[in-house]
Design a protein around this motif. Structure first.
Motif, PDB file in Angstrom:
ATOM      1  N   ARG A   1       0.682  -2.171  10.481  1.00 58.35           N
ATOM      2  CA  ARG A   1       1.061  -0.854  11.005  1.00 58.35           C
ATOM      3  C   ARG A   1       0.607  -0.770  12.462  1.00 58.35           C
ATOM      4  O   ARG A   1      -0.564  -0.553  12.742  1.00 58.35           O
ATOM      5  CB  ARG A   1       0.408   0.245  10.170  1.00 58.35           C
TER       6      ARG A   1
ATOM      7  N   LEU B   1      -5.343   7.779   5.193  1.00 59.92           N
ATOM      8  CA  LEU B   1      -6.498   7.189   4.535  1.00 59.92           C
ATOM      9  C   LEU B   1      -7.754   7.967   4.922  1.00 59.92           C
ATOM     10  O   LEU B   1      -7.862   8.509   6.026  1.00 59.92           O
ATOM     11  CB  LEU B   1      -6.659   5.729   4.947  1.00 59.92           C
TER      12      LEU B   1
ATOM     13  N   GLU C   1      -6.235   2.757  13.275  1.00 62.96           N
ATOM     14  CA  GLU C   1      -6.161   2.082  11.985  1.00 62.96           C
ATOM     15  C   GLU C   1      -5.716   0.639  12.190  1.00 62.96           C
ATOM     16  O   GLU C   1      -4.815   0.357  12.970  1.00 62.96           O
ATOM     17  CB  GLU C   1      -5.211   2.824  11.056  1.00 62.96           C
TER      18      GLU C   1
ATOM     19  N   GLU D   1      -6.909   4.543  -1.752  1.00 61.83           N
ATOM     20  CA  GLU D   1      -5.636   4.808  -1.110  1.00 61.83           C
ATOM     21  C   GLU D   1      -5.299   6.289  -1.213  1.00 61.83           C
ATOM     22  O   GLU D   1      -5.769   6.985  -2.118  1.00 61.83           O
ATOM     23  CB  GLU D   1      -4.525   3.986  -1.760  1.00 61.83           C
TER      24      GLU D   1
ATOM     25  N   HIS E   1      -6.121  -2.921   9.497  1.00 61.42           N
ATOM     26  CA  HIS E   1      -5.505  -3.576   8.349  1.00 61.42           C
ATOM     27  C   HIS E   1      -5.540  -2.710   7.096  1.00 61.42           C
ATOM     28  O   HIS E   1      -6.565  -2.102   6.785  1.00 61.42           O
ATOM     29  CB  HIS E   1      -6.217  -4.894   8.047  1.00 61.42           C
ATOM     30  N   THR E   2      -4.409  -2.661   6.394  1.00 61.87           N
ATOM     31  CA  THR E   2      -4.437  -2.218   5.004  1.00 61.87           C
ATOM     32  C   THR E   2      -4.903  -3.406   4.177  1.00 61.87           C
ATOM     33  O   THR E   2      -4.588  -4.555   4.475  1.00 61.87           O
ATOM     34  CB  THR E   2      -3.054  -1.757   4.545  1.00 61.87           C
TER      35      THR E   2
ATOM     36  N   VAL F   1       2.768   4.804   4.904  1.00 64.30           N
ATOM     37  CA  VAL F   1       2.069   5.624   5.878  1.00 64.30           C
ATOM     38  C   VAL F   1       2.904   6.820   6.322  1.00 64.30           C
ATOM     39  O   VAL F   1       2.403   7.731   6.981  1.00 64.30           O
ATOM     40  CB  VAL F   1       1.661   4.758   7.090  1.00 64.30           C
TER      41      VAL F   1
ATOM     42  N   PRO G   1       0.833  -1.205   0.000  1.00 66.63           N
ATOM     43  CA  PRO G   1       0.000   0.000   0.000  1.00 66.63           C
ATOM     44  C   PRO G   1       0.870   1.259   0.000  1.00 66.63           C
ATOM     45  O   PRO G   1       2.091   1.186   0.207  1.00 66.63           O
ATOM     46  CB  PRO G   1      -0.788  -0.129   1.305  1.00 66.63           C
TER      47      PRO G   1
ATOM     48  N   ARG H   1      -6.956  -4.892   0.257  1.00 63.33           N
ATOM     49  CA  ARG H   1      -7.524  -4.755  -1.085  1.00 63.33           C
ATOM     50  C   ARG H   1      -8.647  -5.780  -1.210  1.00 63.33           C
ATOM     51  O   ARG H   1      -8.570  -6.727  -1.995  1.00 63.33           O
ATOM     52  CB  ARG H   1      -6.457  -4.938  -2.154  1.00 63.33           C
TER      53      ARG H   1
ATOM     54  N   HIS I   1      -9.713  -0.545   1.008  1.00 60.12           N
ATOM     55  CA  HIS I   1      -8.269  -0.348   1.118  1.00 60.12           C
ATOM     56  C   HIS I   1      -7.794  -0.223   2.559  1.00 60.12           C
ATOM     57  O   HIS I   1      -6.585  -0.292   2.805  1.00 60.12           O
ATOM     58  CB  HIS I   1      -7.849   0.902   0.344  1.00 60.12           C
ATOM     59  N   GLY I   2      -8.714  -0.031   3.483  1.00 57.72           N
ATOM     60  CA  GLY I   2      -8.303   0.091   4.870  1.00 57.72           C
ATOM     61  C   GLY I   2      -9.465  -0.138   5.806  1.00 57.72           C
ATOM     62  O   GLY I   2     -10.616   0.165   5.483  1.00 57.72           O
TER      63      GLY I   2
ATOM     64  N   SER J   1       1.107  -6.298   2.801  1.00 62.30           N
ATOM     65  CA  SER J   1      -0.082  -6.952   3.335  1.00 62.30           C
ATOM     66  C   SER J   1      -0.508  -8.086   2.408  1.00 62.30           C
ATOM     67  O   SER J   1      -0.230  -8.062   1.206  1.00 62.30           O
ATOM     68  CB  SER J   1      -1.222  -5.936   3.475  1.00 62.30           C
TER      69      SER J   1
END
Length: 682
Positions: A447, A532, A487, A524, A489-490, A98, A95, A492, A564-565, A404
């Motif tokens: 993260r 995000l 925050e 993203e 999980h990142t 950050v 991703p 898709r 995405h998040g 991820s």
């Protein structure tokens, strides 16, 4: 032996007596029992280790078995079912970073870890929570199962729990070949054994190494030739061996990493760079671990030479020895990853030698919470927030973009780290015994921890005092004087009109209810360091009390798109202790088929059992083995991704004539199948 490694004696031992000293009292007792003629009663499977061919002279120490790799066969390996990894290597994505200092898809990290002394390493975890339960896979590109000693064995196959956990997070794992320096008992004959040819000119040990990796399910080999006394002929043989090992491994997707020790003339002379003396070994391998005494000039020259050889400079790992001092290690970070000008490309990748310092430097009565606090600081930095890195220790989160594997449905995380002080199921204790089994570890947020608030930042930890499932949960502890977004999980993940997020949560204490919202990011950010953008959906007002579940439907976000998040936003007034026990995302219910048979293969008179079963059809995350007690209750014994399990220490309940076992297959959403039972008379 380079002077930068005075502490390698913790793994590389020059005598059998010293190796035996590393064994636990239980292992020593088992070994002593073996010499009294009771070895057949020790049913414990262990991680495998060998010598290439010839064995040392004398007698192995207590708890040590000397084996020749050339004599190994899958058919003759009684522990293969326990050591085989069954989790495929997951695909990863990167991703948008950050923070602005982390580079994406350039510099990478190799990690050389000794999880246990070479001998006596249980194949499927053990009854202790004191374990190096590595969870920061998001920053690691390759894990080396480090170890080996002249007193035990010098070719190591990773045990299945390590490989299963790594593969779930997209990280390949390499076995280790360690040819020790003579000062640590190394014999040049073992180097010659490794590279020997048969009458047809083939390399039989290379063939065995490929066969082992394919049978055990790991991803290649780290080759470390540090036994001195060789000549140019031996150097040429080693080079030919590497080329054949790589050639034989290619159909299996195996990779080879070479350690900067032996040079082309066969001598051991650490170069601390890529140069003409070792470049042929690099070209015969996928990557090379550069010895620790590099400097900026040597790394710059190494990077240029790699590119001149039509190879990526990021296939060079600049070694960073953290075994003794961890984050207090003095490192010329700018030589690897320049801080100026901002956004400059890394020179090479880098490799950590023995980051399990985060556990080992703690006192012997350390707790899982203490270990994870230290491990988070090592990988994330002093801020404990990768969105705002800082401090003298340039932690991986500040330098390398996280990755991820959360890219398909269903997805679930119960914040289980792969060890614990008990085992929980739906918030209820199913065992109060400590344990470790990395194969049961979840895909945790990469993260840890990005917290966004205009108020005071609460403490966020993985906590072991309570859990929804497994051995741990996520705990937010602090005074919330403004809405606080954590925050997670990142991702898709595909989004449809039927996508649902489910939470298991609990407010432990506080002045009032906690308002909980689920955050979903549908795109993203455009630039590294940008946050995000989440849409928040209500997930309940949670008053202090027991566990509860909330279901949040995402249909209002549109019928098509990509998640995405994932995040949670907490709003409260005053001090709060709130737990997140599970987060699951699905677009359909999960059905898990049962195992068709379970059997006890072997049992001993002192409560040891080996069991096996036929794999359940369909998608199975792992299997869980329970004991059914006389009152009908279930007690968790162990879990595994394999189709075999070992348990010990069981005793008959009063009046119990047989031990009754139940096995369940478990899916990605932690849905359990119907149980299948087996009994064995006491």
């Amino acid at each position: 032996m380079p002077p930068t490694h005075p502490t390698r004696r913790t793994v590389v031992l020059s005598s059998a007596a010293a190796a035996a000293a590393l064994l636990t009292p239980a292992a020593a007792a088992r070994a002593a029992a073996g010499r009294r003629g009771k070895a057949a009663e020790d049913l414990q499977p262990y991680a495998s280790y060998w010598f290439p061919d010839s064995l040392p002279s004398g007698t192995p120490g207590e708890g040590i078995v000397w084996r020749s790799l050339l004599e190994w066969t899958p058919e003759g390996d009684a522990d293969l079912a326990f050591n085989r990894s069954t989790v495929p290597l997951a695909e990863r994505f990167t991703p948008v970073p950050v923070n602005t200092s982390a580079r994406a898809d350039r510099a990478r990290i190799s990690s050389l870890v000794s999880f246990h002394p070479t001998a006596g390493n249980p194949a499927q975890g053990a009854a202790t929570a004191d374990h190096y339960a590595l969870t920061h896979w998001a920053y690691i590109d390759e894990l080396v199962f480090w170890g080996g000693s002249s007193a035990e064995g010098i070719v190591l196959a990773p045990n299945a729990p390590v490989v299963d956990a790594a593969h779930r997070n997209g990280v390949p794992v390499l076995g280790n070949v360690f040819l020790p320096p003579a000062a640590y008992g190394g014999q040049l004959q073992w180097t010659r054994d490794l590279v020997q040819r048969d009458a047809q000119g083939r390399f039989p040990v290379a063939e065995k190494m490929v066969q082992v990796a394919a049978a055990y399910g790991f991803d290649g080999w780290f080759v470390n030739a540090e036994t001195g006394g060789g000549d140019a002929e031996l150097g040429a043989q080693m080079l030919a061996f590497l080329r054949e090992l790589k050639h034989l491994g290619e159909p299996h997707g195996l990779r080879i990493t070479w350690y900067d020790a032996m040079t082309k003339n066969g001598s051991v002379d650490w170069q601390d760079e890529l140069n003409a003396a070792n470049q042929d070994f690099f070209l015969a391998s996928d990557t090379m671990f550069v010895n620790f005494n590099w400097n900026a000039e040597k790394l710059a020259a190494s990077a240029k030479l790699a590119q001149d050889l039509d190879r990526s400079r990021y296939e060079l790992w600049a070694g960073v020895d953290v075994e003794s001092n961890g984050w207090n290690t003095s490192v010329d970070w700018d030589a690897v990853l320049p801080s100026k000008p901002e956004g400059a490309d890394p020179v090479v990748s880098y490799g950590f030698y023995r980051p399990e310092w985060t556990r080992n430097h703690l006192p012997e009565d350390r707790t899982p919470e203490q270990f994870h606090a230290a491990d988070d600081r090592f990988w994330t930095g002093e801020s404990l927030d990768p969105a705002r890195p800082g401090g003298s220790w340039r932690a991986p989160a500040s330098a390398v973009a996280d990755r991820s594997t959360v890219s398909s449905l269903p997805f679930a995380c119960s914040f289980n780290t792969g060890h614990g002080l008990g085992w929980y199921e739906d918030g209820k204790v199913r065992s109060d015994a400590p344990w470790n089994q990395l194969a049961l570890q979840d895909r945790l947020p990469g993260r840890r921890w990005v917290v966004r608030t205009e108020g005071a930042r609460p403490k966020v930890t993985l906590d072991f005092a309570d859990a929804w499932r497994g051995g741990s949960s996520l705990l937010v502890d602090g005074t919330l004087d403004a809405p606080t977004t954590l925050e997670l999980h990142t991702a898709r993940l595909p989004l449809s009109s039927s996508t649902v997020v489910r939470l298991a949560q609990r407010a432990v204490s506080g002045d009032g209810p906690v308002t909980v919202e689920v955050g979903v990011a549908l795109r993203e950010p455009e630039r590294p360091g940008d946050p995000l953008t989440y849409t928040f959906l209500p997930a309940g007002k949670i008053a202090p009390g027991g566990w509860s579940e909330a279901e949040v439907r995402l249909g209002s976000l549109g019928g098509n798109g990509t998640v995405h998040g994932l995040a949670v936003r907490l709003t409260a007034s005053g001090p709060v202790r709130w737990r997140l026990g599970a987060l699951a995302v699905r677009d359909a219910d999960e059905q898990v088929a049962a195992v068709s048979y379970l059997r006890v293969d072997r049992a001993s008179g002192d409560g040891q059992f080996r069991l096996s079963w036929k794999p359940a059809p369909g998608d199975v995350r792992h299997y869980e083995l329970y004991r059914v007690l006389a009152d009908g209750s279930r007690r968790f014994l162990t879990g595994t991704c394999a189709q075999a399990a070992y348990v010990k220490g069981l005793t008959a309940e009063q009046g119990e004539k047989a031990a009754t076992f139940e096995l369940r297959a478990v899916g990605e959403l932690f849905t359990s199948s119907e149980p299948i039972a087996a009994t064995h008379p006491w």
